[in-house]
Enzyme design. Sequence first.
Site, mmCIF file in Angstrom:
data_model
loop_
_atom_site.group_PDB
_atom_site.id
_atom_site.type_symbol
_atom_site.label_atom_id
_atom_site.label_comp_id
_atom_site.label_asym_id
_atom_site.label_seq_id
_atom_site.Cartn_x
_atom_site.Cartn_y
_atom_site.Cartn_z
ATOM 1 N N PHE A 12 0.828 -1.214 0.000
ATOM 2 C CA PHE A 12 0.000 0.000 0.000
ATOM 3 C C PHE A 12 0.860 1.262 0.000
ATOM 4 C CE2 PHE A 12 -3.366 -2.748 2.079
ATOM 5 C CZ PHE A 12 -4.203 -2.743 0.974
ATOM 6 N N TYR A 13 1.920 1.267 0.825
ATOM 7 C CA TYR A 13 2.782 2.439 0.921
ATOM 8 C C TYR A 13 3.478 2.700 -0.416
ATOM 9 C CZ TYR A 13 5.979 5.707 3.341
ATOM 10 O OH TYR A 13 6.669 6.804 3.765
ATOM 11 N N GLY A 14 4.115 1.675 -0.953
ATOM 12 C CA GLY A 14 4.865 1.849 -2.187
ATOM 13 C C GLY A 14 3.990 2.204 -3.370
ATOM 14 N N ASP A 34 8.610 -5.192 -6.917
ATOM 15 C CA ASP A 34 8.150 -6.006 -5.788
ATOM 16 C C ASP A 34 8.596 -7.447 -6.005
ATOM 17 O OD1 ASP A 34 6.047 -5.396 -3.392
ATOM 18 O OD2 ASP A 34 5.927 -7.503 -3.962
ATOM 19 N N VAL A 125 12.014 4.594 3.799
ATOM 20 C CA VAL A 125 10.813 4.754 4.620
ATOM 21 C C VAL A 125 10.509 3.504 5.439
ATOM 22 C CG1 VAL A 125 9.834 6.396 2.986
ATOM 23 C CG2 VAL A 125 9.160 4.018 2.841
ATOM 24 N N SER A 126 11.324 2.457 5.273
ATOM 25 C CA SER A 126 11.106 1.202 6.010
ATOM 26 C C SER A 126 11.408 1.412 7.498
ATOM 27 C CB SER A 126 12.010 0.104 5.458
ATOM 28 O OG SER A 126 11.911 0.022 4.047
ATOM 29 N N ASN A 127 10.638 0.761 8.360
ATOM 30 C CA ASN A 127 10.837 0.897 9.807
ATOM 31 C C ASN A 127 11.714 -0.223 10.365
ATOM 32 O OD1 ASN A 127 9.526 3.232 10.848
ATOM 33 N ND2 ASN A 127 7.557 2.332 10.279
ATOM 34 N N ARG A 158 1.192 15.058 11.095
ATOM 35 C CA ARG A 158 0.270 14.515 12.105
ATOM 36 C C ARG A 158 0.028 15.540 13.217
ATOM 37 N NH1 ARG A 158 2.837 8.343 11.949
ATOM 38 N NH2 ARG A 158 1.303 7.538 10.455
ATOM 39 N N HIS A 182 12.016 8.887 14.683
ATOM 40 C CA HIS A 182 10.661 8.510 14.293
ATOM 41 C C HIS A 182 10.244 7.406 15.259
ATOM 42 C CE1 HIS A 182 7.276 8.298 11.669
ATOM 43 N NE2 HIS A 182 7.529 7.097 11.204
#
Length: 316
Positions: A12-14, A34, A125-127, A158, A182
Amino acid sequence: MGKKVTVVGAGFYGSTTAQRLAEYNVFETVLLTDIVEGKPEGLALDMSQSRSIEGFETRVVGQTTGPNGEGYEAIEGSDIVVITAGLPRKPGMSRMDLLEVNAKIVRSVSENIAKYAPGAVVIVVSNPLDEMTALAQLATGFPKNRVLGQAGVLDTARFTHFVAETLNVPVGSVKTLTLGSHGDTMVPVPSRCTVDGKPLADVLDAAKIEELVQRTRNGGAEIVGLLKTGSAYYAPSAAAARMARAVAEDSGAVIPSCAWVDGEYGISGVYLGVEAELGAGGVKKVIETPLTDGELAALKEAAEAVRAKQADVASM
């Protein structure tokens, strides 16, 4: 035009990031990759068919990649690569719970970027975000200004939303800022937050500000808890896409980002959430924002917390 941006990971993010980048109509090509066979090709075809409706010419291309780097040659010539690959959080998980599994994924992706797109700016952006950004820099071997992470834009957005909702004012009248990491050591900067130009402290009491700060810090977890499967992607993808656009257009926009800090604020040798001027080549410079003593102390604390974790990822 003439620019190419790759988004690694078609979750969804990508996929939402790829769509936003395509709709900007400032890139010649958006490539989505992917490991799920056919998924990026299918999504790219779907997005391409929206071009005449939304009025953009960007080519959207999909590419399935294999476990040993098969397919990565498609990223050749990318000016920017956004890494969204990795597992999202489940309810009750912290970002740090993802460390080991996502470290393997991000290392592998980064090595392929170094091989096939050696001139790219990398936006991670990966956690867990700060650690994965440090790992991507180590694994690519790129100059530190060319590897940065998306966090501050999202956390700031946010915070801005919560303040605007609380006061029932347009989001455009609210300016906020968050620095640090973050996650748990996020450092909101109330001294730099304003509503219609007035300091935030003049329009909200300290207890309410602290409550909104806490909600911002838990912003991702709140959404994960509601969705139950998967995590946030609309606001995060908007944040990542804005950063990529600033780099592509060499705009010099000052954007809160996870960037390499080397002496600013008296902090050195760590990736940290700071305001940075973004343009061609990634981070042009880190902007030192005037902070109160308390805010500066919190930022230094965040730096040390992140430094300890970033030392761990070097061996992953």
